[in-house]
Design an enzyme around this catalytic site. Structure first.
Site, PDB file in Angstrom:
ATOM      1  N   VAL A  33       0.799  -1.407  -0.019  1.00 57.73           N
ATOM      2  CA  VAL A  33      -0.008  -0.071  -0.049  1.00 57.73           C
ATOM      3  C   VAL A  33       0.994   1.284  -0.087  1.00 57.73           C
ATOM      4  CG1 VAL A  33      -0.344   0.043   2.685  1.00 57.73           C
ATOM      5  CG2 VAL A  33      -2.119   0.859   1.062  1.00 57.73           C
ATOM      6  N   ASP A  34       1.995   1.212   0.792  1.00 52.39           N
ATOM      7  CA  ASP A  34       2.900   2.428   0.702  1.00 52.39           C
ATOM      8  C   ASP A  34       3.320   2.747  -0.681  1.00 52.39           C
ATOM      9  OD1 ASP A  34       4.728   4.301   1.539  1.00 52.39           O
ATOM     10  OD2 ASP A  34       6.085   2.724   2.429  1.00 52.39           O
ATOM     11  N   GLY A 119       0.969  -6.907   5.844  1.00 50.08           N
ATOM     12  CA  GLY A 119       1.662  -7.381   4.552  1.00 50.08           C
ATOM     13  C   GLY A 119       3.005  -7.964   5.100  1.00 50.08           C
ATOM     14  N   VAL A 120       4.051  -7.350   4.575  1.00 53.49           N
ATOM     15  CA  VAL A 120       5.341  -7.663   4.775  1.00 53.49           C
ATOM     16  C   VAL A 120       5.773  -7.717   6.437  1.00 53.49           C
ATOM     17  CG1 VAL A 120       6.228  -7.191   2.476  1.00 53.49           C
ATOM     18  CG2 VAL A 120       6.323  -5.681   4.187  1.00 53.49           C
ATOM     19  N   TYR A 121       5.196  -7.015   6.904  1.00 54.04           N
ATOM     20  CA  TYR A 121       5.451  -7.064   8.490  1.00 54.04           C
ATOM     21  C   TYR A 121       4.866  -8.212   9.263  1.00 54.04           C
ATOM     22  CZ  TYR A 121       7.344  -2.210   8.005  1.00 54.04           C
ATOM     23  OH  TYR A 121       8.102  -1.128   7.954  1.00 54.04           O
TER      24      TYR A 121
END
Length: 171
Positions: A33-34, A119-121
């Protein structure tokens, strides 16, 4: 609570006073999203973010929306999931609360949030949805000036977690 809405879609197309960006600590763009928000907003967003000198997890900073339908972007840095025993739930709650308070302090009354840190976190989406809904509900009760919060899911599975957290049956 009817001030909390959900939808499945693209947060960069939501017309609100502020969308929230699940940013990394540099605030200089990234994946998920970033990256989508930075691409949709245009290069001016990156330029303004450079002047902010990053952001700590749980905190929030605001910029203009530039090419987005939203007037502002609130950047917040969620926690990286490490099993939930390193303060991740509190940090995630702080992301939602601080984003709403920073927005309100800057004249925003309508907000849209992605699922922060899922997400990736690696934050488990079902647990993250419960924290998001619980925190937003509490803050809305404290701040009646906020008109609405839209929780934007990127797929049906994420939306189902939000609906469960809200205690709503799927339509």
């Amino acid at each position: 609570m009817d001030r909390i809405k959900t939808l499945v879609g693209d947060i960069t197309r939501v017309e609100v006073d502020a969308i929230v960006n699940a940013a990394n600590s540099s605030l200089l763009g990234g994946g998920g999203v970033d990256g989508a928000i930075h691409r949709a907003a245009g290069p001016e967003l990156l330029e303004e973010c450079r002047a902010l000198n990053g952001c700590e997890p749980g905190h929030a900073k605001i910029t203009k929306g530039y090419g987005l339908p939203a007037g502002n972007v609130i950047h917040t840095v969620g926690p990286v999931w490490n099993g939930g025993l390193e303060g991740e739930p509190d940090l995630l709650a702080q992301c939602y609360e601080n984003s709403l308070r920073v927005g309100l302090d800057n004249g925003c009354r309508t907000f849209a949030f992605p699922a922060i840190s899922t997400g990736v976190y690696g934050y488990p989406a079902d647990q993250a949805a419960l924290i998001a809904v619980g925190t937003i509900t509490r803050v809305l009760n404290e701040l009646p000036e906020i008109e609405s919060v839209t929780l934007v899911a990127f797929d049906d599975e994420s939306h189902a977690h939000l609906m469960t957290a809200l205690g709503r049956a799927e339509d």
